[in-house]
Write an enzyme that holds these catalytic residues in place. Sequence first.
Site, PDB file in Angstrom:
ATOM      1  N   MET A  67       0.835  -1.211   0.000  1.00  0.00           N
ATOM      2  CA  MET A  67       0.000   0.000   0.000  1.00  0.00           C
ATOM      3  C   MET A  67       0.867   1.257   0.000  1.00  0.00           C
ATOM      4  O   MET A  67       0.976   1.954   1.009  1.00  0.00           O
ATOM      5  CB  MET A  67      -0.920  -0.016   1.231  1.00  0.00           C
ATOM      6  CG  MET A  67      -1.787  -1.263   1.276  1.00  0.00           C
ATOM      7  SD  MET A  67      -3.024  -1.200   2.572  1.00  0.00           S
ATOM      8  CE  MET A  67      -2.014  -1.421   4.015  1.00  0.00           C
ATOM      9  N   ASP A  68       1.446   1.549  -1.137  1.00  0.00           N
ATOM     10  CA  ASP A  68       2.405   2.662  -1.243  1.00  0.00           C
ATOM     11  C   ASP A  68       1.714   3.906  -1.779  1.00  0.00           C
ATOM     12  O   ASP A  68       0.981   3.853  -2.757  1.00  0.00           O
ATOM     13  CB  ASP A  68       3.543   2.224  -2.195  1.00  0.00           C
ATOM     14  CG  ASP A  68       4.733   3.153  -2.118  1.00  0.00           C
ATOM     15  OD1 ASP A  68       5.645   3.000  -2.946  1.00  0.00           O
ATOM     16  OD2 ASP A  68       4.759   4.031  -1.233  1.00  0.00           O
ATOM     17  N   GLY A  69       1.964   5.056  -1.126  1.00  0.00           N
ATOM     18  CA  GLY A  69       1.473   6.314  -1.683  1.00  0.00           C
ATOM     19  C   GLY A  69       0.503   7.078  -0.806  1.00  0.00           C
ATOM     20  O   GLY A  69      -0.049   8.075  -1.252  1.00  0.00           O
ATOM     21  N   THR A 244       1.388  -0.223  -5.552  1.00  0.00           N
ATOM     22  CA  THR A 244       0.948   1.034  -6.162  1.00  0.00           C
ATOM     23  C   THR A 244       2.083   2.057  -6.176  1.00  0.00           C
ATOM     24  O   THR A 244       3.161   1.805  -5.644  1.00  0.00           O
ATOM     25  CB  THR A 244      -0.260   1.605  -5.394  1.00  0.00           C
ATOM     26  OG1 THR A 244       0.047   1.593  -3.988  1.00  0.00           O
ATOM     27  CG2 THR A 244      -1.511   0.774  -5.631  1.00  0.00           C
ATOM     28  N   SER A 245       1.828   3.173  -6.798  1.00  0.00           N
ATOM     29  CA  SER A 245       2.796   4.271  -6.954  1.00  0.00           C
ATOM     30  C   SER A 245       3.865   3.993  -8.005  1.00  0.00           C
ATOM     31  O   SER A 245       4.809   4.766  -8.120  1.00  0.00           O
ATOM     32  CB  SER A 245       3.508   4.641  -5.648  1.00  0.00           C
ATOM     33  OG  SER A 245       2.580   4.908  -4.643  1.00  0.00           O
TER      34      SER A 245
END
Lengths: 306, 251
Positions: A67-69, A244-245
């Site tokens: 869960m990046d960002g 993500t990201s």
Amino acid sequence: MPSNFEIDIRDPHERLGLKGYKDSSWNFAMDVKQVTKVSELLGGFIRNCVYGILSISAVPNHIAFIMDGNRRYSKKNNLIDGAGYRAGYSTLMSMVRYCYEMGVKHVTFYAFSIDNFKRDPEEVQTLMELMEEKIERLINDEIIVSQYGVKVRFIGNLKLLSKSARLAAERAMDATSMNNNIVLSICVAYTSTDEILHAVQESCDKTWHENRGSDDGLRRLDVSDIERHMYMGVVPDPDVIIRTSGETRLSNFLLWQSSNCLLYSPSILWPEIGFQHLVQAVFEFQKRFYYLNKQSKHEVQLKGKI
Amino acid sequence: MDLLVQPQNVFLNVSKSGNIVLLLLWHILHLVLSILYFLREIFRAFESYLITNGYVKTYDDLNLDRVKYLGIVVDSDEARKTSNVIELLDWLSAIGVKKVCLYDREGVLKKSKDVFIERFGSAELPKEDSKNAPLLSKKQMEFEFVSLIDGKEAVAKAANLLFKKYYADEDSEKPFFTETYLTEALKTLGYVEPDPDLLLIYGPARCHLGFPAWRLRYTEMVHMGPLKRKKYGLILKAIHRFTRVKQNYGA
């Protein structure tokens, strides 16, 4: 005054005799509710159609998410500190819902790395408090616990968490232990390095206890001993890891378990990920299913020869 | 009974035709996806042509200092065609890459190491005796050849080493294993090399295919497509993008 057979559709402000009300704002609120309900039903219908199409081929058994960002999302939308993480939590729950509807049996989220303890203490404290708050909410969420039948697991070196967070996590695991529709694994205080070390230590401890007093000599440790003691040993290996990201690294997440796993890195930030991105990931997986499945079987064969 | 059977038959027929419709839709969507991939492939080929022939100035000056150790993962079936691998290494050598770690699951590249050493320079196998001097005096590129057995099996061997060293004596206190213990054990067995900074994956899917887990912590992994369709310009692009990545390492 309306008769007994008529519904009083007057504006609440009018009924109460309050001045300064506007007809249009109440009608607008009613319209928004109706539109939301209709769009939810339509969304559900479209999703069901898509699931029907996807189910023609293999659906991943286990999807993992990095869960990046969240912080970048907060900055991008000029939100207050911590708001990005809250938005990220809502997104997590949406993904669990979509995966459940799709028939995915295991979902894993990289919530907090051991490396994240290096962050600003205030930020770490905010995250720990948010985690506790959301865990409590999860335990009381009827939809998650009863309707969806989610079994929650917290994976990682839980001793590194604050006592209250650890206890909350243990309560959540106990409360959902009987569910088995979908397994939600949340990696907190986790890194693959720590997981491997822990597994090596546990394997050595266990083998030493088993061999104590034995005349047969010391038993050799093998890969299956180590895998049995992995934190993630309770779930099958992931089929897809979505980060993500747009970052292309795994940042010490599921390194041991991702030998035959498709790595997918959409460029959107975590709180922006939606149903369409999940569907794209599953399509990518289906396109390469034959190859990845072959690799998986091949690894088992190669292990057998060693 | 007929009253029950008829609706059931209708339902079966509807669901059968429903399934056919879904199957058709699935094929159509996958066909659309394949067309999109094909168009993307054409675009990438064109992009590579522009980069290779110097039309895009961005990639003229690569900061290769950031790529201290480049990893290449190749699908084992594709690795059997050694000429393709040699061409790739030729390109990397021309770009100026000095240290390369070559991985394929089955160890096909390990078996062909003599070919690579002869052409490009000295090489190291994970368990090679470090006392041996490099075979050739001319050093162009340094190689490391890795396969599946150097991953999980290596950790199992290291675990056995630690077990023998610290658990054999019943009375002694058992230490708490930190990263240093495992790294030392792997070093003793000849396995430790630096973690690759960037991993270029040549194969049908973006999957590291069992590259040693211990060495992938912060490695950027880029999918380059099948080896037979490799493109020089896209290697430059991947390296350039890597040099611009900013890692927080969790902080």
